[in-house]
Write an enzyme that holds these catalytic residues in place. Sequence first.
Site, PDB file in Angstrom:
ATOM      1  N   HIS A 101      -7.656  -5.711   0.056  1.00  0.00           N
ATOM      2  CA  HIS A 101      -6.433  -4.921   0.210  1.00  0.00           C
ATOM      3  C   HIS A 101      -5.646  -5.427   1.419  1.00  0.00           C
ATOM      4  O   HIS A 101      -6.027  -5.174   2.562  1.00  0.00           O
ATOM      5  CB  HIS A 101      -6.861  -3.465   0.429  1.00  0.00           C
ATOM      6  CG  HIS A 101      -5.733  -2.498   0.487  1.00  0.00           C
ATOM      7  ND1 HIS A 101      -4.964  -2.176  -0.613  1.00  0.00           N
ATOM      8  CD2 HIS A 101      -5.245  -1.765   1.511  1.00  0.00           C
ATOM      9  CE1 HIS A 101      -4.057  -1.280  -0.262  1.00  0.00           C
ATOM     10  NE2 HIS A 101      -4.201  -1.017   1.019  1.00  0.00           N
ATOM     11  N   SER A 125       0.804  -1.213   0.000  1.00  0.00           N
ATOM     12  CA  SER A 125       0.000   0.000   0.000  1.00  0.00           C
ATOM     13  C   SER A 125       0.841   1.268   0.000  1.00  0.00           C
ATOM     14  O   SER A 125       1.702   1.410  -0.844  1.00  0.00           O
ATOM     15  CB  SER A 125      -0.961  -0.066   1.195  1.00  0.00           C
ATOM     16  OG  SER A 125      -2.088   0.714   0.920  1.00  0.00           O
TER      17      SER A 125
END
Length: 421
Positions: A402, A261
């Site tokens: 995610h 990320s």
Amino acid sequence: MKTFFITLLLIIPVLMNAQVRQAITDEKDVPVYELPEVLVSLKGKKIKNVKSWEKIRRPEVLKMFQDEVYGRIPGDLKIARSRVVDEDENALGGIAKRKQVVLTFVKNDKELNVEILIYLPKGIQNFPLFLGYNFYGNHTIINDAAIRLTESWVRDNPAFGIVNNQITEQSRGVRSSRWPVEEIIKSGCGVATIYYGDVDPDRDNFGDGIHPLFYDKSQSEPADDEWGAIAAWAWGLSRALDYFETDKDIDATKVAVIGHSRLGKTALWAGATDRRFAAVISNDSGCGGAALSRRKFGETVARINTSFPHWFCNNFNKYNNHEEKLPVDQHMLLALIAPRPLYVASATEDLWADPRGEFLSAKFASPVYQLYGLEGLPATEMPEPDSPVKGIVSYHIRTGKHDITAYDWEQYIGFAKKMLN
Ligand code: GTR
């Protein structure tokens, strides 16, 4: 008429705000866009070989990212002291060697300490080493009572027992699902991590972390073209590499820089700016990472600059809702990593990070690998979920959300061993 204009004046900021908020999540809504040519110089010269890439185009591309996206580092700063504060030849039940090292930086009467946690496999040498930041402190990556607790500012997370921006014992091992340390060691690789907030706390405040060490007397924040947090974090990874070059247990020519990320964005920028990193791994890095900005899919430039005003340099704000004006796009960031091994990964439910934009970026960076006689990404179409495309540029899209999971790591371990051994 007058009221019409007044209403218009009042409504424009609301509309602009809505523009920031509305995210594209459907491929059919992606605008038509044209990417800047990675292999045409600013003077319009077609770049046809490694020599002109390295002499002309690569420096141009790097400088555009420095000036307009991440910000340049305003000077030089070497490690003042490194201290091994912990060393255990029999960590993790005897399978690993553990080391903890404090790097101290000193400038302008200010001091900053950054702590590296390292696990190394035993009985082998010259193994690949993964280096990546963690989000909540070194002690969160595995339940090991010997890991020292950071005193840096940490984002509150009551579920992890983190309140008043200070970590406690309660958060030991809470992020172990993201760090399969034992699997990494058993595979014959090493792993090193740093809490990213040691280098720069992740908040919109340029009075803490590494930035103030570089300020002159009148300065309280970086200039418009100077480093935001991502560039500062990337700088920290390079300093860890400086340390590795002095550590006889480590082969600093085999370091794969990795991140998830925002820390994936960081790993990419570190790999682009520091060619000593032997391989680069971007996990769900999204906007400002591997994803193409011009697709405006999921998180956009305007959105990221609004939510996280401290991540990029101030100049990057010029491109809020004006991606077409950017002199670069993110495939050119990936191209800066060539000819080194690069792995880009996405997740099916992570639309915010634009999986397709991440894939396309890897694809459009490939012509630079081809200058070096390498194939680049060995695919022109996006693969099915959980079917990695394996090459010097690798890509997968994992089923799920995610995150960085055991599945992702399994691919990265295989990749690092194949590419770096
Ligand atoms: C999100 C942000 C992303 C990504 C992510 C993360 O809120 O919009 O760009 O960086 O955080 O780092 O987990």
